[in-house]
Design a protein around this motif. Structure first.
Motif, PDB file in Angstrom:
ATOM      1  N   ASP A 134      -8.838   3.401   6.795  1.00 62.33           N
ATOM      2  CA  ASP A 134     -10.249   3.192   6.457  1.00 62.33           C
ATOM      3  C   ASP A 134     -10.558   3.817   5.095  1.00 62.33           C
ATOM      4  O   ASP A 134      -9.703   4.447   4.485  1.00 62.33           O
ATOM      5  N   ASP A 135     -11.788   3.647   4.658  1.00 61.56           N
ATOM      6  CA  ASP A 135     -12.159   4.125   3.324  1.00 61.56           C
ATOM      7  C   ASP A 135     -12.116   5.649   3.217  1.00 61.56           C
ATOM      8  O   ASP A 135     -11.806   6.191   2.154  1.00 61.56           O
ATOM      9  N   SER A 136     -12.406   6.367   4.302  1.00 61.26           N
ATOM     10  CA  SER A 136     -12.336   7.833   4.232  1.00 61.26           C
ATOM     11  C   SER A 136     -10.895   8.293   4.029  1.00 61.26           C
ATOM     12  O   SER A 136     -10.648   9.271   3.324  1.00 61.26           O
ATOM     13  N   LEU A 137      -9.942   7.572   4.629  1.00 63.53           N
ATOM     14  CA  LEU A 137      -8.536   7.900   4.389  1.00 63.53           C
ATOM     15  C   LEU A 137      -8.135   7.555   2.961  1.00 63.53           C
ATOM     16  O   LEU A 137      -7.345   8.284   2.343  1.00 63.53           O
ATOM     17  N   CYS A 138      -8.657   6.460   2.433  1.00 61.15           N
ATOM     18  CA  CYS A 138      -8.387   6.124   1.022  1.00 61.15           C
ATOM     19  C   CYS A 138      -8.821   7.273   0.131  1.00 61.15           C
ATOM     20  O   CYS A 138      -8.074   7.702  -0.750  1.00 61.15           O
ATOM     21  N   GLU A 139     -10.006   7.782   0.376  1.00 60.07           N
ATOM     22  CA  GLU A 139     -10.521   8.897  -0.417  1.00 60.07           C
ATOM     23  C   GLU A 139      -9.632  10.132  -0.253  1.00 60.07           C
ATOM     24  O   GLU A 139      -9.304  10.813  -1.229  1.00 60.07           O
ATOM     25  N   TYR A 140      -9.232  10.398   0.988  1.00 63.14           N
ATOM     26  CA  TYR A 140      -8.357  11.540   1.254  1.00 63.14           C
ATOM     27  C   TYR A 140      -7.060  11.427   0.451  1.00 63.14           C
ATOM     28  O   TYR A 140      -6.657  12.358  -0.237  1.00 63.14           O
ATOM     29  N   ASN A 143      -7.313  11.897  -3.254  1.00 60.29           N
ATOM     30  CA  ASN A 143      -7.358  13.317  -3.626  1.00 60.29           C
ATOM     31  C   ASN A 143      -5.955  13.923  -3.714  1.00 60.29           C
ATOM     32  O   ASN A 143      -5.782  15.002  -4.281  1.00 60.29           O
ATOM     33  N   ARG A 156      -6.038  -1.802   2.196  1.00 59.98           N
ATOM     34  CA  ARG A 156      -6.039  -0.429   1.702  1.00 59.98           C
ATOM     35  C   ARG A 156      -4.628   0.114   1.434  1.00 59.98           C
ATOM     36  O   ARG A 156      -4.303   1.231   1.812  1.00 59.98           O
ATOM     37  N   ALA A 185      -4.633  12.765   7.759  1.00 60.60           N
ATOM     38  CA  ALA A 185      -5.168  11.918   8.819  1.00 60.60           C
ATOM     39  C   ALA A 185      -4.145  10.876   9.239  1.00 60.60           C
ATOM     40  O   ALA A 185      -3.260  10.510   8.477  1.00 60.60           O
ATOM     41  N   SER A 187      -2.405   7.530   9.842  1.00 61.90           N
ATOM     42  CA  SER A 187      -2.404   6.281   9.095  1.00 61.90           C
ATOM     43  C   SER A 187      -1.388   5.332   9.690  1.00 61.90           C
ATOM     44  O   SER A 187      -0.406   5.746  10.264  1.00 61.90           O
TER      45      SER A 187
END
Length: 190
Positions: A134-140, A143, A156, A185, A187
């Motif tokens: 998901d997008d929160s994992l993309c952001e993670y 980083n 993604r 997280a 994946s």
């Protein structure tokens, strides 16, 4: 509870029953396919095994995958002639819920970094890739210097060049970077 664990290729006899990271697709993989695919050589499952109980508490599965040369400008230059960019692919990564937020996911990712460099040293590869859920994992993962292949890509798919991994390993020396203390997280492939 003793939280000592080792990361090793999936051993016969490790207790997988009860593994639950909270994502059904990953849990089903562990229950039904991890050992089979590992034995067949479809993926290599590297297990975080709880020393005291011989339980699987986390894992990362790796395989090889190729992409079109337009992965990045650098990959276009390097691989346009052969029309394939070789990568190591994190097919799945997960930590059972009881052991989440204890740095195991970070250790598994670091292990994947090290194995990717080993593979690149033997056969050559451009990047380590994965598919964030998901997008929160993309952001993670962004980083951690992963790059999204395409903002339009609903799958993604992300990558980090082996050169960046080598830099991180050199910078860390014999110690793991701070990502080992954060939880990676879960994946999986979509």
């Amino acid at each position: 509870m003793d939280d000592d664990y080792v990361i090793v290729p999936l051993p016969d006899g490790v207790i997988r029953k009860g593994f639950s990271c909270g994502i059904q697709l990953i849990d089903n993989f562990v229950k039904n396919n991890a050992a089979k695919q590992h034995k067949k050589g479809q993926v290599r499952v590297h297990a975080a095994v709880h020393v005291a109980s011989n339980r699987l508490i986390g894992f990362v599965s790796l395989c090889l995958k190729t992409y079109e040369p337009d992965l990045s400008e650098e990959s276009k230059e390097l691989f346009e002639r052969v029309q394939a960019v070789p990568t190591v692919y994190i097919a799945m990564i997960g930590v059972t819920q009881e052991f989440q937020k204890k740095g195991i996911g970070g250790d598994l990712l670091w292990y994947a970094f090290e194995k990717s460099v080993e593979i690149a040293n033997i056969a050559g590869t451009y990047a380590l890739t994965l598919n964030a859920n998901d997008d929160s994992l993309c952001e993670y993962y962004q980083n951690l210097d992963f790059i999204r292949m395409s903002e339009d890509d609903e799958t993604r798919i992300m990558y980090i060049p082996i050169s960046k991994i080598r830099e991180a390993i050199a910078q860390a020396g014999s110690e793991q970077p701070s990502t080992a203390n954060s939880e990676v997280a879960n994946s999986t492939v979509a």
